[in-house]
Design a protein around this motif. Structure first.
Motif, mmCIF file in Angstrom:
data_model
loop_
_atom_site.group_PDB
_atom_site.id
_atom_site.type_symbol
_atom_site.label_atom_id
_atom_site.label_comp_id
_atom_site.label_asym_id
_atom_site.label_seq_id
_atom_site.Cartn_x
_atom_site.Cartn_y
_atom_site.Cartn_z
ATOM 1 N N ALA A 135 2.937 11.922 29.046
ATOM 2 C CA ALA A 135 2.734 10.470 29.157
ATOM 3 C C ALA A 135 2.606 10.147 30.635
ATOM 4 C CB ALA A 135 3.930 9.715 28.575
ATOM 5 N N PHE A 136 1.984 9.011 30.940
ATOM 6 C CA PHE A 136 1.992 8.559 32.323
ATOM 7 C C PHE A 136 3.351 7.921 32.610
ATOM 8 C CE2 PHE A 136 -2.652 8.428 31.556
ATOM 9 C CZ PHE A 136 -2.996 9.361 32.521
ATOM 10 N N ALA A 137 4.039 8.433 33.639
ATOM 11 C CA ALA A 137 5.289 7.804 34.077
ATOM 12 C C ALA A 137 4.934 6.554 34.862
ATOM 13 C CB ALA A 137 6.056 8.770 34.962
ATOM 14 N N PRO A 138 5.802 5.535 34.852
ATOM 15 C CA PRO A 138 5.560 4.410 35.754
ATOM 16 C C PRO A 138 5.394 4.944 37.182
ATOM 17 C CG PRO A 138 7.346 3.898 34.247
ATOM 18 C CD PRO A 138 7.007 5.357 34.057
ATOM 19 N N ALA A 139 4.338 4.501 37.848
ATOM 20 C CA ALA A 139 3.983 5.115 39.140
ATOM 21 C C ALA A 139 5.110 4.993 40.163
ATOM 22 C CB ALA A 139 2.697 4.477 39.669
ATOM 23 N N THR A 140 5.838 3.879 40.160
ATOM 24 C CA THR A 140 6.922 3.720 41.149
ATOM 25 C C THR A 140 8.021 4.748 40.901
ATOM 26 O OG1 THR A 140 6.451 1.359 41.167
ATOM 27 C CG2 THR A 140 8.496 2.058 42.190
ATOM 28 N N ALA A 141 8.360 4.938 39.622
ATOM 29 C CA ALA A 141 9.415 5.900 39.293
ATOM 30 C C ALA A 141 8.984 7.311 39.693
ATOM 31 C CB ALA A 141 9.713 5.829 37.801
ATOM 32 N N GLN A 142 7.738 7.645 39.389
ATOM 33 C CA GLN A 142 7.245 8.980 39.748
ATOM 34 C C GLN A 142 7.186 9.152 41.265
ATOM 35 O OE1 GLN A 142 3.510 9.971 37.909
ATOM 36 N NE2 GLN A 142 3.424 11.959 38.931
ATOM 37 N N ALA A 143 6.872 8.050 41.973
ATOM 38 C CA ALA A 143 6.794 8.113 43.438
ATOM 39 C C ALA A 143 8.160 8.469 44.043
ATOM 40 C CB ALA A 143 6.299 6.777 43.998
ATOM 41 N N VAL A 144 9.229 7.971 43.436
ATOM 42 C CA VAL A 144 10.583 8.298 43.937
ATOM 43 C C VAL A 144 10.803 9.808 43.874
ATOM 44 C CG1 VAL A 144 13.052 8.070 43.435
ATOM 45 C CG2 VAL A 144 11.560 6.042 43.328
ATOM 46 N N LEU A 145 10.471 10.404 42.718
ATOM 47 C CA LEU A 145 10.667 11.844 42.559
ATOM 48 C C LEU A 145 9.728 12.623 43.479
ATOM 49 C CD1 LEU A 145 12.618 13.165 40.329
ATOM 50 C CD2 LEU A 145 12.226 10.721 40.103
ATOM 51 N N VAL A 261 8.168 4.363 49.534
ATOM 52 C CA VAL A 261 7.779 4.513 48.122
ATOM 53 C C VAL A 261 6.421 3.837 47.840
ATOM 54 C CG1 VAL A 261 8.476 3.971 45.747
ATOM 55 C CG2 VAL A 261 10.205 4.655 47.420
ATOM 56 N N GLY A 262 6.149 2.711 48.488
ATOM 57 C CA GLY A 262 4.959 1.900 48.189
ATOM 58 C C GLY A 262 3.645 2.654 48.256
ATOM 59 N N PRO A 263 3.310 3.272 49.404
ATOM 60 C CA PRO A 263 2.017 3.966 49.475
ATOM 61 C C PRO A 263 1.906 5.119 48.488
ATOM 62 C CG PRO A 263 3.251 4.210 51.548
ATOM 63 C CD PRO A 263 3.981 3.204 50.716
ATOM 64 N N VAL A 264 3.020 5.772 48.185
ATOM 65 C CA VAL A 264 2.967 6.883 47.218
ATOM 66 C C VAL A 264 2.677 6.324 45.826
ATOM 67 C CG1 VAL A 264 4.235 8.838 46.238
ATOM 68 C CG2 VAL A 264 4.581 8.222 48.637
ATOM 69 N N THR A 265 3.261 5.174 45.509
ATOM 70 C CA THR A 265 3.018 4.538 44.211
ATOM 71 C C THR A 265 1.531 4.240 44.028
ATOM 72 O OG1 THR A 265 5.208 3.513 44.275
ATOM 73 C CG2 THR A 265 3.591 2.519 42.791
ATOM 74 N N THR A 266 0.922 3.628 45.027
ATOM 75 C CA THR A 266 -0.501 3.286 44.936
ATOM 76 C C THR A 266 -1.348 4.547 44.772
ATOM 77 O OG1 THR A 266 -0.049 1.441 46.393
ATOM 78 C CG2 THR A 266 -2.359 1.981 46.054
ATOM 79 N N ALA A 267 -1.020 5.579 45.539
ATOM 80 C CA ALA A 267 -1.793 6.826 45.448
ATOM 81 C C ALA A 267 -1.653 7.437 44.053
ATOM 82 C CB ALA A 267 -1.313 7.815 46.515
ATOM 83 N N LEU A 268 -0.454 7.365 43.472
ATOM 84 C CA LEU A 268 -0.260 7.940 42.135
ATOM 85 C C LEU A 268 -1.036 7.165 41.080
ATOM 86 C CD1 LEU A 268 3.522 8.934 42.262
ATOM 87 C CD2 LEU A 268 1.561 10.476 41.999
ATOM 88 N N LEU A 269 -1.180 5.856 41.255
ATOM 89 C CA LEU A 269 -1.982 5.075 40.296
ATOM 90 C C LEU A 269 -3.426 5.586 40.285
ATOM 91 C CD1 LEU A 269 -0.624 1.483 41.008
ATOM 92 C CD2 LEU A 269 -0.352 2.779 38.880
ATOM 93 N N LEU A 270 -3.939 5.920 41.469
ATOM 94 C CA LEU A 270 -5.312 6.440 41.556
ATOM 95 C C LEU A 270 -5.391 7.825 40.920
ATOM 96 C CD1 LEU A 270 -6.126 5.389 45.234
ATOM 97 C CD2 LEU A 270 -6.431 4.090 43.113
#
Ligand code: ADP
Length: 296
Positions: A135-145, A261-270
């Motif tokens: 499944a796709f994890a919420p991008a912010t949560a995945q960015a933390v890991l 966390v922010g820039p990693v979240t955006t990158a993971l969405l892409l």
């Protein structure tokens, strides 16, 4: 000395991988496409959505913004989400919050096609994540890991406290940490003794949206602190949930806001959008093969 765990390098590496994959897909006729559904007058949210759209286009991903404005109803947004879910040219869907008062966010999240739910907000995605299914994890949560891994922070056997239990950040982060063999405590607005909850942790993840809630008294010597909070002020600043000046020297490591966390979240969405495009095209190819065989 508190080590600063920046996210910009990791974000650039993730975006680079996504752009290589997007180019390869485009080459074979599949142009990855993201749709962002927006319904607010909030300028900082609109700015955030424009920045995602810009980053997507620079990565070779098409991006449509469906902007309803602040008067939208649940029915209108629902209809568009269903339509986007069926549109074969759209691979990823983001339903941007906040939505207008009175709209039914739970119902709308359920209307996002799980295969296109690149920010993992449909409860089906969260359930699958917790059940260890793809499944796709919420991008912010995945960015933390991803940030913890990128900076070489080992999780197995560590104690971690997550402050905040929202379904898009705190709850999935807690589960992802457990899946990585950390021992996890979750604190929230009814926690009687937040200081006791956070001081016992090797790793503290804070996702509550209250600027500077966490100070030196909450942190044990050398703890790793991940600040997910981003509260925009009227004068254009972005404030984290951690008082960086206060924890400086006490924490072993801290993510900055902005730039963590922010820039990693955006990158993971892409990255998720490109993954979704690749999976959907493979499924379609398989379906057409089966169709060809059965028509013989
Ligand atoms: P987000 O989705 O950005 O995490 P939400 O507003 O949905 O934001 O969730 C905020 C979370 O923060 C909730 O889980 C709430 O229990 C938690 N929270 C709010 N205030 C406090 C507090 N004073 N101490 C600890 N947790 C808090």
């Amino acid at each position: 000395m508190t080590r600063i765990l920046g996210g910009s390098d990791l974000a650039a590496a993730i975006r680079n991988d996504a752009s290589v994959a997007a180019a390869a897909l485009t080459e074979i006729g599949i142009r990855p496409k993201l749709a962002v559904v927006l319904a607010t007058a909030d300028e900082s949210t609109a700015w955030y959505v424009r920045s995602i759209a810009g980053a997507a286009r620079r990565t070779g991903i098409e991006c449509d913004i469906v902007d309803f404005g602040p008067e939208a109803t649940t029915e209108e947004i629902h209809a568009v989400l269903v339509e986007l879910g069926h549109d074969p040219d759209v691979h990823g869907i983001i339903l941007q919050t906040p939505l207008p008062d009175g709209t039914d966010l739970d119902l709308l999240r359920e209307a996002i096609n799980p295969g296109k739910d690149i920010d993992g907000t449909n409860p089906v995605s969260l359930g699958r994540l917790i059940a260890h299914l793809p499944a796709f994890a919420p991008a912010t949560a995945q960015a933390v890991l991803a940030l913890l891994d990128h900076h070489g922070i080992d999780l197995r056997g560590k104690t971690a406290t997550v402050v905040g239990r929202s379904t898009v950040v705190g709850t999935p982060v807690a589960h992802l940490l457990v899946q990585r063999d950390a021992t996890v405590t979750v604190c929230h607005r009814h926690t009687a003794d937040l200081v006791a909850g956070t001081r016992s942790a090797d790793i503290v993840v804070v996702a509550v949206g209250i600027p500077r809630l966490i100070t030196a008294e909450h942190i044990s010597d050398g703890a790793v602190v991940i600040d997910v909070g981003t509260t925009a002020t009227d004068d254009g600043l972005l404030l984290g949930d951690v008082d960086a000046d206060s924890v400086d020297g006490r924490a072993g490591a801290l993510t900055p806001v902005p730039g963590g966390v922010g820039p990693v979240t955006t990158a993971l969405l892409l990255n998720h959008t490109v993954d979704a495009a690749s999976t959907q095209s493979a499924v379609r190819r398989a379906a057409s093969l089966v169709g060809l065989q059965s028509s013989r």
